[in-house]
Write an enzyme that holds these catalytic residues in place. Structure first.
Site, PDB file in Angstrom:
ATOM      1  N   TYR A 151       6.672   1.008  -1.141  1.00 12.61           N
ATOM      2  CA  TYR A 151       8.099   1.305  -1.163  1.00 12.61           C
ATOM      3  C   TYR A 151       8.827   0.533  -2.251  1.00 12.61           C
ATOM      4  O   TYR A 151       9.901   0.943  -2.695  1.00 12.61           O
ATOM      5  CB  TYR A 151       8.730   0.981   0.198  1.00 12.61           C
ATOM      6  CG  TYR A 151       8.347   1.930   1.310  1.00 12.61           C
ATOM      7  CD1 TYR A 151       7.390   2.922   1.122  1.00 12.61           C
ATOM      8  CD2 TYR A 151       8.935   1.838   2.559  1.00 12.61           C
ATOM      9  CE1 TYR A 151       7.032   3.784   2.137  1.00 12.61           C
ATOM     10  CE2 TYR A 151       8.585   2.704   3.590  1.00 12.61           C
ATOM     11  CZ  TYR A 151       7.632   3.677   3.377  1.00 12.61           C
ATOM     12  OH  TYR A 151       7.291   4.527   4.389  1.00 12.61           O
ATOM     13  N   LYS A 188      -6.268  -1.043   5.834  1.00 13.11           N
ATOM     14  CA  LYS A 188      -7.233  -0.028   5.389  1.00 13.11           C
ATOM     15  C   LYS A 188      -8.163  -0.699   4.387  1.00 13.11           C
ATOM     16  O   LYS A 188      -8.321  -0.276   3.250  1.00 13.11           O
ATOM     17  CB  LYS A 188      -6.504   1.178   4.776  1.00 13.11           C
ATOM     18  CG  LYS A 188      -7.381   2.400   4.532  1.00 13.11           C
ATOM     19  CD  LYS A 188      -7.975   2.980   5.796  1.00 13.11           C
ATOM     20  CE  LYS A 188      -8.776   4.247   5.470  1.00 13.11           C
ATOM     21  NZ  LYS A 188      -9.524   4.740   6.647  1.00 13.11           N
ATOM     22  N   ASP A 204      -6.139   4.273  10.555  1.00 10.38           N
ATOM     23  CA  ASP A 204      -6.440   5.549  11.203  1.00 10.38           C
ATOM     24  C   ASP A 204      -6.891   5.324  12.646  1.00 10.38           C
ATOM     25  O   ASP A 204      -6.485   6.043  13.569  1.00 10.38           O
ATOM     26  CB  ASP A 204      -7.465   6.355  10.410  1.00 10.38           C
ATOM     27  CG  ASP A 204      -8.584   5.503   9.829  1.00 10.38           C
ATOM     28  OD1 ASP A 204      -8.561   4.272   9.996  1.00 10.38           O
ATOM     29  OD2 ASP A 204      -9.492   6.082   9.205  1.00 10.38           O
ATOM     30  N   ASP A 247       5.756   1.747   8.925  1.00 10.82           N
ATOM     31  CA  ASP A 247       6.783   2.784   9.025  1.00 10.82           C
ATOM     32  C   ASP A 247       6.276   3.939   9.888  1.00 10.82           C
ATOM     33  O   ASP A 247       6.957   4.410  10.797  1.00 10.82           O
ATOM     34  CB  ASP A 247       7.138   3.268   7.619  1.00 10.82           C
ATOM     35  CG  ASP A 247       8.365   4.166   7.608  1.00 10.82           C
ATOM     36  OD1 ASP A 247       8.987   4.364   8.666  1.00 10.82           O
ATOM     37  OD2 ASP A 247       8.695   4.681   6.528  1.00 10.82           O
ATOM     38  N   ASP A 255       7.096   4.793  14.272  1.00 10.50           N
ATOM     39  CA  ASP A 255       7.628   6.079  14.734  1.00 10.50           C
ATOM     40  C   ASP A 255       6.688   6.693  15.767  1.00 10.50           C
ATOM     41  O   ASP A 255       7.126   7.292  16.746  1.00 10.50           O
ATOM     42  CB  ASP A 255       7.802   7.044  13.555  1.00 10.50           C
ATOM     43  CG  ASP A 255       9.146   6.866  12.868  1.00 10.50           C
ATOM     44  OD1 ASP A 255       9.867   5.907  13.222  1.00 10.50           O
ATOM     45  OD2 ASP A 255       9.477   7.664  11.989  1.00 10.50           O
TER      46      ASP A 255
END
Length: 355
Positions: free
Chosen positions: A142, A187, A219, A243, A247
Site C-alpha cells: 500500500y 507467505k 492461504d 486488510d 474483513d
C-alpha cells in the site's frame, strides 16, 4: 479525566454513526465526571469537495493536537466508479495512518451469543471465538513504489526490519496479556518480504518464552479462521494480508457493523469501526452504530478507563439481547430500530445503570 478528541465523521453513514458514538461518550462523561472536548475535522470525499485534499493539513494538525482521534469512515461511489480519479477518499485514510505513525491496527473478533445465528458459520464453530488480529498499517504494497501505464503496473511490497520488529513487539505483548498464543501469518514460501517477517519473529521468540508461537501461510490462515476460529488468540500479519483477513473475520460476529478497532503508533491513537462508508444508506437511519460505539469503548480503555469501557460493552450486549437492533441483524418480526434509536437506547441504559 479530561480528553481532547478529534472527531472525523467522514463520508456516507459516517456522520450518522459518529453522532451516536459521541452521544455515548457524552453519557459516560456525565456519569463518571469526565470532560471530553471535541474538535471536528473533515476528511475523505467531504474534504476533497471542500479543499481538494482527502486529509488536509488542518485536519492533520487537529489530530496531532488531540489525545485521541475518533473516526468513522471514508468513501464515495463517485470515486469508486471512476478508475481514472487521481485523488480518492481512501488516500486520506492512508495519509492519516502514515502521518500519525499508526503502524498497528488492533481488531478484536468476538461473538455475541444472541447473534450466533446471524453468522454464516455453524454454531459449533464460532461460539466462544475470541481473538484479535493485529495488522501492520504503514508498510507493504500500500505504501511501496507504484507504477502504471497501459501495458504494465506494479506495487512494491517493501518492509524494513524496524517496521517488522515494532509490530511484532506489540503483538507479543498483547499475547502475554491474553492466552499467550501468537500466530504469525505470512507467505514465506513465495515472498521475500514474508521471509524477513518470519526471520525476525523467530529471532524475537526467545524474548517471550511464555508465548507459544506458530507460523501460518495466509492461504491456510484464511481457511483456518473460518473453520477453526477458536484456535486463535493473537494473529499478526502484514498490511495487505491483514486488510483481507480482517474483513473475512468480520463475518464470524454475524455483522461487520459490530467490529471496532484501534490504530496505535507514534502519535495520536485512532479509534474507528472496521466497516466502510456505505454511501447508499447515507441519511436513511439504517446504519448499525454499534461498531462506532464499541470503538468509543476501546478509546476509553486505552486511557485506563476500564469501568467506563465495560459499561459501554454491557449496554451494547443488553441492546442486542433485548432485540434493540438495526435491520441487518434484527430478528424476524422484531421491532424497527434505526441508527438513532439504537444509539438513544444505549445512552439511556448508561444513564440509568447503577455503577
Amino acid at each position: 479525566m479530561k480528553l481532547k478528541i478529534a472527531v472525523l465523521p467522514g463520508d456516507g453513514i459516517g456522520p450518522e454513526i459518529m453522532q451516536q458514538g459521541v452521544a455515548v461518550l457524552n453519557a459516560i462523561a456525565r456519569k463518571f465526571g469526565h470532560e471530553f472536548v471535541y474538535e471536528e475535522a473533515i476528511c475523505g470525499a467531504h474534504a476533497i469537495d471542500e479543499v481538494g485534499d482527502p486529509f488536509p493539513e488542518e485536519t492533520f494538525q487537529t489530530c496531532m493536537n488531540a489525545d485521541a482521534v475518533f473516526f468513522a469512515a471514508v468513501g464515495d461511489l463517485r470515486f469508486d466508479h471512476d478508475p481514472t480519479a487521481k485523488v480518492r477518499p481512501e488516500q486520506g485514510l492512508l495519509a492519516m495512518r502514515k502521518k500519525l505513525g499508526l503502524f498497528a491496527n488492533i481488531r478484536p473478533v468476538a461473538t455475541f451469543d444472541c447473534l450466533i445465528h446471524k453468522s454464516p458459520l455453524k454454531d459449533e464453530l464460532v461460539r466462544g471465538a475470541d481473538f484479535i488480529v493485529i495488522r501492520e498499517l504503514t508498510g507493504g504494497m500500500y505504501f511501496g513504489e507504484k507504477y502504471q501505464d497501459n501495458d504494465k503496473a506494479y506495487d512494491t511490497d517493501i518492509y524494513y526490519r524496524y517496521e517488522i520488529e515494532r509490530i511484532l513487539k506489540l503483538s507479543f505483548e498483547y499475547a502475554m496479556k491474553r492466552r499467550k498464543h501468537l500466530t504469525v501469518v505470512d507467505k514465506a514460501n513465495v515472498l521475500a518480504s514474508s521471509r524477513l517477517w518470519r526471520q525476525v519473529a523467530k529471532e524475537m521468540e526467545p524474548q517471550y518464552p511464555d508465548v507459544t508461537v506458530d507460523y501460518m501461510f495466509i492461504d491456510n490462515a484464511s481457511m483456518r479462521v473460518l473453520t477453526e476460529p477458536r484456535f486463535f488468540d493473537v494473529i499478526v500479519t502484514e498490511n495487505t494480508f491483514g486488510d483481507i483477513l480482517t474483513d473475512e473475520t468480520s463475518c464470524i460476529t454475524g455483522s461487520m457493523g459490530l467490529q471496532p478497532s484501534a490504530s496505535l503508533g507514534e502519535h495520536t491513537p485512532l479509534f474507528e469501526p472496521v466497516h466502510g462508508s456505505w454511501p447508499q444508506a447515507a441519511g436513511q437511519n439504517l446504519a448499525n452504530p454499534l461498531a462506532q460505539i464499541l470503538s468509543a469503548a476501546m478509546l476509553l480503555e486505552h486511557f485506563g478507563l476500564q469501568q467506563e469501557g465495560t459499561l459501554i460493552r454491557q449496554a451494547v450486549e443488553e441492546s442486542l439481547a433485548t432485540n434493540v437492533r438495526t435491520p441487518e441483524i434484527q430478528i424476524e418480526g422484531g421491532a424497527k430500530y434505526g441508527t438513532r434509536e439504537v444509539g438513544e437506547w444505549i445512552v439511556d441504559y448508561i444513564r440509568q445503570k447503577t455503577v
